[in-house]
Design a protein around this motif. Structure first.
Motif, PDB file in Angstrom:
ATOM      1  N   PRO A  48       0.831  -1.206   0.000  1.00 34.10           N
ATOM      2  CA  PRO A  48       0.000   0.000   0.000  1.00 34.10           C
ATOM      3  C   PRO A  48       0.869   1.261   0.000  1.00 34.10           C
ATOM      4  N   PHE A  49       0.430   2.257  -0.736  1.00 33.19           N
ATOM      5  CA  PHE A  49       1.079   3.576  -0.794  1.00 33.19           C
ATOM      6  C   PHE A  49       2.444   3.552  -1.485  1.00 33.19           C
ATOM      7  N   GLY A  50       2.646   2.576  -2.355  1.00 35.25           N
ATOM      8  CA  GLY A  50       3.797   2.606  -3.255  1.00 35.25           C
ATOM      9  C   GLY A  50       5.145   2.583  -2.565  1.00 35.25           C
ATOM     10  N   HIS A  51       6.078   3.405  -3.082  1.00 33.98           N
ATOM     11  CA  HIS A  51       7.447   3.382  -2.590  1.00 33.98           C
ATOM     12  C   HIS A  51       7.535   3.811  -1.121  1.00 33.98           C
ATOM     13  N   LEU A  52       6.624   4.663  -0.697  1.00 32.27           N
ATOM     14  CA  LEU A  52       6.617   5.059   0.711  1.00 32.27           C
ATOM     15  C   LEU A  52       6.335   3.849   1.594  1.00 32.27           C
ATOM     16  N   GLY A  53       5.305   3.061   1.246  1.00 24.49           N
ATOM     17  CA  GLY A  53       5.000   1.864   2.013  1.00 24.49           C
ATOM     18  C   GLY A  53       6.157   0.890   2.017  1.00 24.49           C
ATOM     19  N   GLU A  54       6.876   0.813   0.903  1.00 26.37           N
ATOM     20  CA  GLU A  54       8.041  -0.057   0.804  1.00 26.37           C
ATOM     21  C   GLU A  54       9.110   0.341   1.820  1.00 26.37           C
ATOM     22  N   GLN A  55       9.380   1.622   1.918  1.00 31.73           N
ATOM     23  CA  GLN A  55      10.397   2.108   2.856  1.00 31.73           C
ATOM     24  C   GLN A  55       9.990   1.840   4.301  1.00 31.73           C
ATOM     25  N   VAL A  56       8.713   2.052   4.608  1.00 29.47           N
ATOM     26  CA  VAL A  56       8.235   1.844   5.974  1.00 29.47           C
ATOM     27  C   VAL A  56       8.307   0.368   6.343  1.00 29.47           C
TER      28      VAL A  56
ATOM     29  N   LEU B 195       2.874  16.914  -0.911  1.00 33.03           N
ATOM     30  CA  LEU B 195       2.970  15.467  -1.068  1.00 33.03           C
ATOM     31  C   LEU B 195       3.689  14.846   0.133  1.00 33.03           C
ATOM     32  N   ALA B 196       4.725  15.517   0.623  1.00 32.98           N
ATOM     33  CA  ALA B 196       5.455  15.008   1.789  1.00 32.98           C
ATOM     34  C   ALA B 196       4.538  14.918   3.012  1.00 32.98           C
ATOM     35  N   LEU B 197       3.681  15.915   3.200  1.00 30.43           N
ATOM     36  CA  LEU B 197       2.746  15.915   4.331  1.00 30.43           C
ATOM     37  C   LEU B 197       1.794  14.727   4.227  1.00 30.43           C
ATOM     38  N   HIS B 198       1.265  14.505   3.033  1.00 25.72           N
ATOM     39  CA  HIS B 198       0.352  13.387   2.796  1.00 25.72           C
ATOM     40  C   HIS B 198       1.049  12.056   3.079  1.00 25.72           C
ATOM     41  N   GLN B 199       2.299  11.926   2.647  1.00 26.08           N
ATOM     42  CA  GLN B 199       3.008  10.667   2.792  1.00 26.08           C
ATOM     43  C   GLN B 199       3.417  10.385   4.231  1.00 26.08           C
ATOM     44  N   ARG B 200       3.673  11.425   5.012  1.00 23.94           N
ATOM     45  CA  ARG B 200       4.010  11.187   6.423  1.00 23.94           C
ATOM     46  C   ARG B 200       2.824  10.553   7.152  1.00 23.94           C
ATOM     47  N   GLY B 201       1.631  10.968   6.800  1.00 30.59           N
ATOM     48  CA  GLY B 201       0.446  10.357   7.397  1.00 30.59           C
ATOM     49  C   GLY B 201       0.298   8.907   6.976  1.00 30.59           C
ATOM     50  N   GLN B 202       0.584   8.599   5.710  1.00 32.72           N
ATOM     51  CA  GLN B 202       0.501   7.224   5.233  1.00 32.72           C
ATOM     52  C   GLN B 202       1.547   6.341   5.903  1.00 32.72           C
ATOM     53  N   ALA B 203       2.745   6.883   6.126  1.00 35.26           N
ATOM     54  CA  ALA B 203       3.796   6.113   6.794  1.00 35.26           C
ATOM     55  C   ALA B 203       3.376   5.735   8.204  1.00 35.26           C
ATOM     56  N   SER B 204       2.782   6.670   8.894  1.00 35.68           N
ATOM     57  CA  SER B 204       2.301   6.398  10.253  1.00 35.68           C
ATOM     58  C   SER B 204       1.227   5.323  10.238  1.00 35.68           C
ATOM     59  N   LEU B 205       0.361   5.362   9.233  1.00 31.42           N
ATOM     60  CA  LEU B 205      -0.719   4.378   9.142  1.00 31.42           C
ATOM     61  C   LEU B 205      -0.155   2.971   8.970  1.00 31.42           C
TER      62      LEU B 205
ATOM     63  N   THR C 223       2.821   1.778   9.773  1.00 31.35           N
ATOM     64  CA  THR C 223       3.496   1.357  11.005  1.00 31.35           C
ATOM     65  C   THR C 223       2.505   0.920  12.061  1.00 31.35           C
ATOM     66  N   THR C 224       1.454   1.707  12.238  1.00 34.05           N
ATOM     67  CA  THR C 224       0.446   1.386  13.252  1.00 34.05           C
ATOM     68  C   THR C 224      -0.292   0.096  12.909  1.00 34.05           C
ATOM     69  N   LEU C 225      -0.544  -0.140  11.630  1.00 37.55           N
ATOM     70  CA  LEU C 225      -1.230  -1.357  11.207  1.00 37.55           C
ATOM     71  C   LEU C 225      -0.378  -2.591  11.498  1.00 37.55           C
ATOM     72  N   VAL C 226       0.908  -2.524  11.218  1.00 38.36           N
ATOM     73  CA  VAL C 226       1.802  -3.646  11.537  1.00 38.36           C
ATOM     74  C   VAL C 226       1.792  -3.913  13.037  1.00 38.36           C
ATOM     75  N   ASP C 227       1.873  -2.867  13.837  1.00 39.45           N
ATOM     76  CA  ASP C 227       1.863  -3.023  15.291  1.00 39.45           C
ATOM     77  C   ASP C 227       0.569  -3.694  15.764  1.00 39.45           C
ATOM     78  N   ALA C 228      -0.559  -3.273  15.195  1.00 37.58           N
ATOM     79  CA  ALA C 228      -1.854  -3.819  15.618  1.00 37.58           C
ATOM     80  C   ALA C 228      -1.973  -5.301  15.269  1.00 37.58           C
ATOM     81  N   LEU C 229      -1.516  -5.685  14.094  1.00 36.75           N
ATOM     82  CA  LEU C 229      -1.595  -7.095  13.694  1.00 36.75           C
ATOM     83  C   LEU C 229      -0.636  -7.955  14.512  1.00 36.75           C
ATOM     84  N   ASP C 230       0.543  -7.431  14.801  1.00 36.99           N
ATOM     85  CA  ASP C 230       1.495  -8.175  15.617  1.00 36.99           C
ATOM     86  C   ASP C 230       0.944  -8.373  17.027  1.00 36.99           C
ATOM     87  N   ALA C 231       0.285  -7.351  17.551  1.00 38.07           N
ATOM     88  CA  ALA C 231      -0.322  -7.475  18.884  1.00 38.07           C
ATOM     89  C   ALA C 231      -1.432  -8.524  18.879  1.00 38.07           C
ATOM     90  N   TRP C 232      -2.190  -8.579  17.803  1.00 36.39           N
ATOM     91  CA  TRP C 232      -3.250  -9.587  17.696  1.00 36.39           C
ATOM     92  C   TRP C 232      -2.640 -10.989  17.678  1.00 36.39           C
TER      93      TRP C 232
END
Length: 518
Positions: A112-120, A405-415, A417-426
């Protein structure tokens, strides 16, 4: 070369009972890729900005279709020349169906979210889960096709031919382990093989296989032993890579002209100022250029210098100046001279720009018998190579570096990261583990089996993100769980990632179900 070796699959027994629509193995591979749900999901994955924003912007699906169109055109053009056809035969072969199949598949691993998601995901995989392989979109593509996609004749993967799998290996090495010696140690490493300057010790910045898929790499590359170097792309992979560059250089500029982001004035000022003051810029220190990078012409001069530093084998000042002049004439004074207004005239101008540039760049493709380590066997002539660099510069300078675009992508990066944390906690919640999404449970079981096998067969491949050996059942299973979570998140569309996090965070008022996810 022996066509049977190129057409070999991993599981002949499963293949015998599998009803492909055609009896041509490479065409059957193309059909399997197009029929994959991982291919369909690309319609909901960001190219540069969210695919949900407009039906008229490219997403990873439309991009892949265009790359496939260009790849097939290149392959057919090369085969039409007797000299080129003879050379590619000696190098391991070229079939238009293979090049097209690889092009259709090349972005399957984009999260999700292309190259930004890849980096995260790479950062999370290495730092949270201790996976030395981290995450890389090209390696994820190969993993999907050989392991996590189950719509083929075997229990895992699509069981594609060796030629198609090899053609998907844009960077035919692992991050750290294979081949030996690793291409990152070469005096002039291939593109992507060098370590990131800001992350020494982490391995190649780009690679096409994780440790879990190294046996598939070895089998896919076997028909090409003695014809190309272990670190070189096959001819068909090189065709796909070149087609990707051509498509990317053209259609992202179209997208951002369409929505009014790519403006005539700043692009005209940058290119025009450099052309008018090229000799003056050439005499400036790097520090001065960097400090003045926001002023017209300075960033373009820095590009010229980077090209000489990285690609001295082809960089040429006259060719660069000609490329800047051509881009200014056709992009700035042509396409961008009038704002896009949705009219027939504007649409026709856009289509003509795309057709003209695609034809010119495809017409500049050649086959090289002994390329530099920085190039594949299929490459662009110097004039077209410089033009692609300038087109990509315009996209980066006037789109990717925009603060909005940078502002938009910072929000996607946070999303992400938080999703990975939530699934790992589950996964860690013993009371809820029985209610995990079935796909996530299957991915965990698959990864456990893979990592247990590596621990038995090739324990030297099991190292943590900091380079220490990983031993013990719990540590190995921890790596497997991390890989499964990353696999799961990487398989989502942009919208699925947002909606799933809303559900996990209690922000959704309704029960949510998506058969591909749950």
């Amino acid at each position: 070369m022996d066509s049977d070796l190129r057409a070999a699959r991993r599981d002949d027994a499963a293949e015998a009972a599998w009803p492909d629509l055609v009896n041509k193995p490479f065409r059957a591979d193309r059909d399997r890729i197009v029929g994959s749900p991982f291919f369909a999901r690309l319609g909901g994955v960001t190219q540069v900005v969210s695919a949900a924003g407009s039906g008229l912007l490219h997403n990873r699906l439309t991009h892949s279709l265009k790359v496939a169109q260009v790849a097939r055109a290149i392959a057919e053009r090369l085969l039409a020349s007797s000299d080129s056809a003879e050379l590619v035969g000696k190098l391991g072969g070229l079939h238009p169906d293979v090049a097209e199949a690889a092009a259709l598949a090349h972005d399957l691993g984009h999260p999700p979210f292309g190259h930004l998601g890849e980096q995260v995901l790479d950062r999370v995989a290495r730092h949270r889960f201790g996976l030395a392989d981290g995450f890389e979109g090209n390696a994820q593509t190969f993993r999907i096709l050989t392991t996590t996609d189950v719509r083929g004749p075997a229990r895992v993967g699509l069981d594609l031919t060796a030629a198609v799998r090899a053609a998907i290996l844009k960077y035919p090495w692992a991050r750290l382990h294979r081949p030996d010696p690793h291409p990152s140690a070469m005096r002039v490493p291939p593109r992507g093989a060098a370590e990131p300057e800001d992350a020494p010790g982490t391995g190649s910045s780009k690679f096409s296989a994780y440790a879990t898929e190294l046996d598939d790499v070895e089998q896919a590359r076997a028909p090409f032993i003695g014809r190309i170097e272990p670190w070189q792309q096959t001819v068909e992979a090189s065709v796909m890579d070149t087609a990707d560059d051509i498509a990317y250089a053209i259609h992202d500029l179209q997208d951002f002209h369409r929505i009014g982001v790519l403006q005539h004035a700043p692009v005209a000022a940058e290119l025009g100022e450099w052309l008018a003051r090229a000799l003056d810029f050439a005499g400036q220190d790097d520090a001065v250029l960097t400090a003045q990078g926001r002023r017209p012409g300075y960033s373009l001069e820095l590009l010229r210098r980077r090209m000489h530093a990285k690609d001295s084998w082809i960089a040429d000042d006259d060719a660069f100046a000609d490329a800047v002049a051509r881009v200014r004439a056709e992009l700035v004074d042509g396409l961008l001279a009038a704002a896009f207004d949705g009219s027939i005239e504007a649409e026709q101008a856009m289509a003509a720009f795309s057709a003209r540039w695609t034809s010119r760049l495809v017409g500049g493709v050649v086959v090289l018998s002994s390329p530099t380590t920085r190039s594949g066997h299929v490459a662009l002539r110097p004039a077209q190579w410089h033009e692609v660099q300038v087109l990509k510069f315009v996209h980066r300078q006037f789109v990717l570096l925009r603060p909005d675009l940078a502002l938009h992508q910072r929000g996607q990066a946070s999303l992400v990261t938080t999703l990975v944390d939530a699934l790992d906690a589950w996964l860690s919640d013993r009371d809820e583990v029985s209610r995990l999404p079935r796909r996530l449970r299957d991915l965990v079981e698959l990864a456990h089996a893979e990592f247990d096998e590596i621990a038995t067969r090739d324990p030297e491949l099991l190292i943590g993100a900091t380079g220490e050996p990983v031993a013990g059942a719990d540590a190995v299973r921890g790596l497997a769980r991390g890989r499964a979570v990353i696999d799961f998140v990487a398989s989502l569309t942009d919208k699925q990632a947002v909606t799933l996090l809303d559900a996990l965070s209690g922000r959704s008022s309704q029960p949510w179900s998506d058969s591909f996810v749950l």
